[in-house]
Design an enzyme around this catalytic site. Structure first.
Site, short mmCIF file in Angstrom:
data_model
loop_
_atom_site.label_atom_id
_atom_site.label_comp_id
_atom_site.label_asym_id
_atom_site.label_seq_id
_atom_site.Cartn_x
_atom_site.Cartn_y
_atom_site.Cartn_z
N HIS A 99 0.66 -1.18 0.10
CA HIS A 99 -0.21 -0.30 0.07
C HIS A 99 0.79 1.37 0.25
CE1 HIS A 99 -4.46 1.09 1.05
NE2 HIS A 99 -4.10 1.66 -0.21
N ASP A 126 -9.64 -0.33 3.86
CA ASP A 126 -8.62 -0.89 4.60
C ASP A 126 -8.79 -1.28 5.89
OD1 ASP A 126 -5.94 -1.44 5.34
OD2 ASP A 126 -5.28 0.27 4.05
N HIS A 128 -6.43 -0.89 8.07
CA HIS A 128 -5.81 0.21 8.85
C HIS A 128 -5.83 1.68 8.50
CE1 HIS A 128 -3.68 -3.87 8.56
NE2 HIS A 128 -3.43 -3.61 9.75
N ASP A 130 -3.35 3.79 8.14
CA ASP A 130 -2.32 4.06 7.43
C ASP A 130 -1.71 5.58 7.60
OD1 ASP A 130 -1.95 1.43 6.74
OD2 ASP A 130 -2.53 1.81 4.53
N HIS A 143 4.48 0.96 4.28
CA HIS A 143 3.01 0.94 3.94
C HIS A 143 1.95 1.16 5.04
CE1 HIS A 143 2.57 -3.78 5.35
NE2 HIS A 143 3.01 -2.98 6.22
N ASP A 229 -7.20 -2.14 -0.07
CA ASP A 229 -6.39 -2.76 0.37
C ASP A 229 -7.07 -4.17 0.64
OD1 ASP A 229 -4.92 -4.20 2.33
OD2 ASP A 229 -3.95 -2.60 2.79
N ASP A 231 -6.72 -6.41 2.74
CA ASP A 231 -7.02 -6.64 4.06
C ASP A 231 -8.01 -5.98 4.59
OD1 ASP A 231 -6.15 -4.06 5.19
OD2 ASP A 231 -4.05 -4.97 5.47
N GLU A 274 -1.84 -5.05 -1.33
CA GLU A 274 -1.60 -5.88 -0.36
C GLU A 274 -2.16 -7.42 -0.57
OE1 GLU A 274 0.47 -5.35 2.03
OE2 GLU A 274 0.67 -3.02 2.06
#
Length: 305
Positions: A99, A126, A128, A130, A143, A229, A231, A274
């Site tokens: 990412h 996502d 996260h 980030d 990332h 992403d 995830d 990712e």
């Protein structure tokens, strides 16, 4: 152009990640037939192959950043490629890669929007936020820092990619599916007034209500960028990522998210990042990602008005 032209741009690197393997993501998406599936949706699809950048030296962080020079080089290449596709009227899909590459892709989209005098909206799908910086993350993995860098909080070499610093401001982002934010990062997200629709919000108002909020206020002059992403998804359905976080959107929630983005008719660019085949089972996560991208481009169960 009679049909929307999609440009697939591979960025095979895990330079910003904490695990090896995301560099294999672009090929896994191709094996899952992303080009063929989008072509079957009536789209012109041009696969540009893979971009080239420095190899991953797999070294410890220096001054709080791992592989900074290499991350800068990769993002400069991504920025140039994505901007070129947009300038020629094509819709770029960046096949990542980790990412950190969103620094290059989103700075390119932001530059294109400035040149076209258009507004930008970024949906950040996502687990996260980030929004880390070198001072609050011990790993130094970049990332975990792309949103911060895009908003001007990071090393000058990354903040200024594309020649405009900062590339974006926090108000353009809508973060969806968030469920893992570091302690120091929580404060930065709050101070930036980032619009974060975490999993609790989705649990409380549902994916439909969340997406209505995230997509509100866009008009014909708005370019919508989706940074997906993998995830973002619950690891029960998408194990092929390096940083799994339990409790993400299930299959139907993810489909509704993509379908509502498609319904708004504003999608102008996309990242898929990712995806890590080293952690996957029979490429199922790549196949699911492609399935969701089909929905993003209008696949639905029924013919809808």
């Amino acid at each position: 152009m009679s049909k929307q032209t999609i440009a697939l741009v591979g960025a095979p690197t895990d330079i910003g990640a904490g695990h090896r393997g995301a560099s294999m993501g672009p090929e896994a998406l191709r094996v899952a037939q992303i080009a063929e599936k989008l072509h079957a949706r009536g789209l012109d699809v041009a696969d540009r192959g893979n971009l080239h950048g420095p190899h991953n030296p797999w070294l410890p962080p220096v001054n709080g950043y791992r592989h900074l020079a290499e991350v800068v080089a990769w993002n400069q290449v991504v920025h140039a490629a994505i901007h070129d596709e947009l300038a020629h009227g094509r819709l770029p899909i960046m096949l990542g890669g980790d990412h950190c590459l969103a620094i290059g892709s989103i700075s390119a989209v932001a530059r294109h929007c400035r040149e076209q005098d258009r507004k930008l909206r970024v949906l950040w799908l996502d687990a996260h936020a980030d929004f880390n910086t070198a001072t609050i993350t011990p790993s130094g993995n970049i990332h975990g820092m792309p949103v911060a860098c895009l908003c001007g909080n990071g090393p000058a070499e990354l903040v200024a990619i594309g020649g405009h610093a900062p590339a974006t401001t926090p108000d353009v982002f809508r973060q969806i599916g968030i469920r893992s934010v570091d302690e120091g990062e929580k404060r930065l997200v709050r101070e930036a007034k980032m619009a974060v629709y975490d999993m609790r919000h989705i649990d409380e108002v549902g994916m439909r209500g969340t997406m209505e909020e995230a997509l509100a206020g866009m008009d014909g002059d708005t370019h919508l960028h989706v940074s997906f992403d993998v995830d973002f998804l619950d690891p029960g359905i998408a194990p092929g990522v390096g940083t799994t976080v339990r409790g993400g959107p299930n299959y139907r929630e993810a489909q509704l998210c993509m379908e509502m983005i498609a319904d708004c008719g504003r999608l102008g660019s996309l990242d898929i990042v990712e995806l890590n085949p080293a952690f996957d089972k029979r490429n199922q996560t790549a196949k699911l990602a492609v399935d969701l991208v089909e929905s993003l481009f209008g696949k639905s169960t029924l013919i809808r008005a």
